[in-house]
Design a protein around this motif. Structure first.
Motif, PDB file in Angstrom:
ATOM      1  N   THR A 200      40.095  69.305  -6.163  1.00 40.79           N
ATOM      2  CA  THR A 200      39.218  68.230  -6.634  1.00 40.79           C
ATOM      3  C   THR A 200      39.727  67.482  -7.862  1.00 40.79           C
ATOM      4  O   THR A 200      39.418  66.305  -8.029  1.00 40.79           O
ATOM      5  N   LYS A 201      40.484  68.143  -8.716  1.00 43.14           N
ATOM      6  CA  LYS A 201      40.895  67.507  -9.978  1.00 43.14           C
ATOM      7  C   LYS A 201      42.195  66.734  -9.752  1.00 43.14           C
ATOM      8  O   LYS A 201      43.284  67.154 -10.155  1.00 43.14           O
ATOM      9  N   ARG A 202      42.072  65.576  -9.103  1.00 44.39           N
ATOM     10  CA  ARG A 202      43.249  64.766  -8.807  1.00 44.39           C
ATOM     11  C   ARG A 202      43.439  63.685  -9.882  1.00 44.39           C
ATOM     12  O   ARG A 202      42.475  63.197 -10.472  1.00 44.39           O
ATOM     13  N   MET A 203      44.690  63.354 -10.099  1.00 45.73           N
ATOM     14  CA  MET A 203      45.023  62.232 -10.978  1.00 45.73           C
ATOM     15  C   MET A 203      45.350  61.019 -10.113  1.00 45.73           C
ATOM     16  O   MET A 203      46.120  61.116  -9.159  1.00 45.73           O
ATOM     17  N   THR A 204      44.763  59.886 -10.431  1.00 46.02           N
ATOM     18  CA  THR A 204      45.001  58.656  -9.676  1.00 46.02           C
ATOM     19  C   THR A 204      45.996  57.782 -10.428  1.00 46.02           C
ATOM     20  O   THR A 204      45.770  57.433 -11.589  1.00 46.02           O
ATOM     21  N   VAL A 205      47.086  57.458  -9.765  1.00 48.31           N
ATOM     22  CA  VAL A 205      48.065  56.515 -10.307  1.00 48.31           C
ATOM     23  C   VAL A 205      48.172  55.347  -9.326  1.00 48.31           C
ATOM     24  O   VAL A 205      47.824  55.468  -8.147  1.00 48.31           O
ATOM     25  N   TYR A 206      48.666  54.231  -9.807  1.00 44.31           N
ATOM     26  CA  TYR A 206      48.676  53.009  -9.021  1.00 44.31           C
ATOM     27  C   TYR A 206      50.107  52.510  -8.831  1.00 44.31           C
ATOM     28  O   TYR A 206      51.003  52.803  -9.626  1.00 44.31           O
ATOM     29  N   ARG A 207      50.284  51.724  -7.744  1.00 42.64           N
ATOM     30  CA  ARG A 207      51.615  51.202  -7.441  1.00 42.64           C
ATOM     31  C   ARG A 207      51.467  49.860  -6.735  1.00 42.64           C
ATOM     32  O   ARG A 207      50.579  49.680  -5.910  1.00 42.64           O
ATOM     33  N   CYS A 208      52.340  48.919  -7.072  1.00 45.36           N
ATOM     34  CA  CYS A 208      52.386  47.610  -6.421  1.00 45.36           C
ATOM     35  C   CYS A 208      53.789  47.433  -5.850  1.00 45.36           C
ATOM     36  O   CYS A 208      54.745  47.159  -6.590  1.00 45.36           O
ATOM     37  N   LYS A 209      53.902  47.619  -4.538  1.00 44.15           N
ATOM     38  CA  LYS A 209      55.215  47.540  -3.908  1.00 44.15           C
ATOM     39  C   LYS A 209      55.796  46.130  -3.975  1.00 44.15           C
ATOM     40  O   LYS A 209      57.006  45.957  -4.129  1.00 44.15           O
ATOM     41  N   ALA A 210      54.946  45.109  -3.825  1.00 49.27           N
ATOM     42  CA  ALA A 210      55.433  43.729  -3.771  1.00 49.27           C
ATOM     43  C   ALA A 210      56.174  43.348  -5.049  1.00 49.27           C
ATOM     44  O   ALA A 210      57.187  42.648  -5.003  1.00 49.27           O
ATOM     45  N   LEU A 211      55.684  43.820  -6.174  1.00 48.11           N
ATOM     46  CA  LEU A 211      56.298  43.471  -7.460  1.00 48.11           C
ATOM     47  C   LEU A 211      57.095  44.623  -8.050  1.00 48.11           C
ATOM     48  O   LEU A 211      57.632  44.496  -9.150  1.00 48.11           O
ATOM     49  N   LYS A 212      57.132  45.769  -7.320  1.00 50.97           N
ATOM     50  CA  LYS A 212      57.860  46.953  -7.777  1.00 50.97           C
ATOM     51  C   LYS A 212      57.364  47.423  -9.149  1.00 50.97           C
ATOM     52  O   LYS A 212      58.145  47.751 -10.041  1.00 50.97           O
ATOM     53  N   VAL A 213      56.034  47.439  -9.285  1.00 45.11           N
ATOM     54  CA  VAL A 213      55.402  47.913 -10.512  1.00 45.11           C
ATOM     55  C   VAL A 213      54.778  49.267 -10.219  1.00 45.11           C
ATOM     56  O   VAL A 213      54.031  49.408  -9.253  1.00 45.11           O
ATOM     57  N   GLU A 214      55.070  50.258 -11.048  1.00 47.52           N
ATOM     58  CA  GLU A 214      54.554  51.610 -10.859  1.00 47.52           C
ATOM     59  C   GLU A 214      53.649  51.992 -12.026  1.00 47.52           C
ATOM     60  O   GLU A 214      53.918  51.646 -13.177  1.00 47.52           O
ATOM     61  N   GLY A 215      52.583  52.714 -11.704  1.00 45.53           N
ATOM     62  CA  GLY A 215      51.620  53.115 -12.719  1.00 45.53           C
ATOM     63  C   GLY A 215      52.122  54.259 -13.573  1.00 45.53           C
ATOM     64  O   GLY A 215      53.112  54.927 -13.265  1.00 45.53           O
ATOM     65  N   ARG A 216      51.403  54.480 -14.660  1.00 44.93           N
ATOM     66  CA  ARG A 216      51.714  55.563 -15.584  1.00 44.93           C
ATOM     67  C   ARG A 216      50.570  56.570 -15.590  1.00 44.93           C
ATOM     68  O   ARG A 216      49.434  56.242 -15.226  1.00 44.93           O
ATOM     69  N   ALA A 217      50.872  57.781 -16.011  1.00 38.57           N
ATOM     70  CA  ALA A 217      49.848  58.822 -16.098  1.00 38.57           C
ATOM     71  C   ALA A 217      48.799  58.429 -17.124  1.00 38.57           C
ATOM     72  O   ALA A 217      49.121  57.985 -18.229  1.00 38.57           O
ATOM     73  N   GLY A 218      47.533  58.544 -16.733  1.00 40.01           N
ATOM     74  CA  GLY A 218      46.447  58.217 -17.637  1.00 40.01           C
ATOM     75  C   GLY A 218      46.122  56.735 -17.710  1.00 40.01           C
ATOM     76  O   GLY A 218      45.217  56.343 -18.450  1.00 40.01           O
TER      77      GLY A 218
END
Length: 384
Positions: A200-218
């Motif tokens: 249940t304790k998942r961390m959500t990170v985000y990603r945008c493939k079109a612009l090659k932008v990757e999320g950071r922890a937190g």
């Protein structure tokens, strides 16, 4: 004490059993002291001034008898039986179990038992790159349920929760379910805690493939979207510069042609003007010579007339060259206007594409189960 030994030998019993109830409430202590005093007085009146070991032990035995009677809920006053409230006494907890009291209770309150757990979680993933340790604290009420079901109702608490080592004075203490604090039960509860956190304790990170932008922890979704918009604007500006550079080359080439066409048209117009003047002079001279000049042969007049006609023909040819130069210049200018329109449309498309936010993917990262560490696990009393 052995006289043959150099010093007394101290030994301990392996097992001991006590019939006294404890901890004692204030009422029970007063009852115990009162019974001990009464029994002591009776013993002194019966035995007189003689003091023996049996007489000295009488108050203690009476006190023990009174305590047992109090703990079982029976009194000898009038032969009546009173039931003592078991929730009035604080439950006795084994020494190896940590015990805390949470919150800042006010007014009349009761303590209810709960499990307090502080854990460290390790989140790790290659893409997007995540390598983060987090600390979390959970609190769940102790109920007569399976260990897995206990954590389904758990709540995450923040660092501002007051955790004290000593209790306040409640009006009553909650009852612990039977067998809730056995070693096997506690091991099972902690094991289910790790399984619960992994699931249940998942961390959500985000990603945008079109612009090659990757999320950071937190990073929150709003923060990531702001970075994506910034990247989209930078990409838009770069595309605009590329489009302008592409059209600028074509525009410069056309403008060079336009300038050459304008120069040619100016030369053609100057030549036409000169030819027109020469033709007019030639025709005028011929006419005036024929009327007022010396008498010449018909052939001479015809020759001058032919020369004037040729000059007129060349002037007409030069005029047609001017018209062709004007048409060529008009075509080039039309091409320039068309190129400008294409540039405008291309820039509009680039800006329209940049105005739409690219798709953002949500990626859930589970903590590494082997790295879940229970830093603190204790019995906690929660005021209600």
């Amino acid at each position: 004490n052995n006289v043959h030994e150099s010093a007394p030998v101290l030994f301990h019993t392996r097992w001991a059993m006590s019939y006294l109830r404890g901890p004692l409430t204030s009422t029970q202590i007063r009852t115990l002291e009162g019974d001990a005093g009464d029994d002591g007085a009776k013993g002194a009146a019966t035995a007189g001034p003689t003091t023996t070991a049996a007489t000295a032990a009488a108050p203690t035995a009476a006190a023990a008898t009174s305590m047992v009677a109090t703990s079982t809920g029976a009194t000898s006053t009038g032969g009546a039986t009173a039931s003592a409230d078991p929730l009035q006494a604080r439950p006795v907890i084994e020494a190896e179990i940590d015990e805390f009291f949470v919150g800042d209770p006010v007014g009349d309150f009761s303590y209810e038992p709960a499990f307090l757990a502080t854990v460290r979680l390790h989140y790790k993933r290659a893409r997007p790159p995540v390598d983060e340790w987090q600390t979390a604290t959970l609190l769940t009420r102790i109920e007569d349920a399976s260990p897995a079901a206990l954590w389904d109702a758990a709540e995450f608490v923040d660092d501002t929760l007051a955790v004290n080592g000593q209790p306040e004075t409640p009006k009553e203490w909650g009852e612990l379910p039977r067998g809730a604090l056995t070693k096997s039960r506690l091991r099972s509860v902690q094991s289910k805690l790790k399984s619960h956190l992994y699931a249940t304790k998942r961390m959500t990170v985000y990603r945008c493939k079109a612009l090659k932008v990757e999320g950071r922890a937190g990073e929150t979704q709003d923060e990531f979207v702001a970075r994506v918009r910034h990247a989209a604007r930078e990409k838009r500006d770069l595309e605009i510069e590329k489009v302008k550079a592409k059209f600028e080359k074509k525009h410069d080439a056309l403008m060079r042609k336009v300038r050459r066409a304008e120069d040619k048209l100016a030369r053609e117009k100057a030549q036409v003007k000169d030819k027109q003047i020469d033709t007019a002079l030639s025709v005028g001279t011929t006419v005036l010579g024929a009327i007022f000049g010396r008498r010449t042969t018909i052939a001479g007049h015809a020759s001058r007339a032919a020369t004037a006609a040729r000059r007129g023909s060349r002037a007409m040819k030069e005029q047609r060259d001017v018209e062709r130069a004007e048409a060529s210049l008009a075509e080039l200018q039309a091409e320039v206007e068309e190129l400008d329109e294409e540039l405008t449309w291309a820039l509009t498309e680039v800006k329209a594409d940049a105005s739409e936010l690219p798709e953002v993917d949500e990626i859930e990262v589970a903590p590494k189960k082997s790295d879940i560490e229970v830093v603190r696990f204790a019995l906690a009393w929660v005021p209600v």
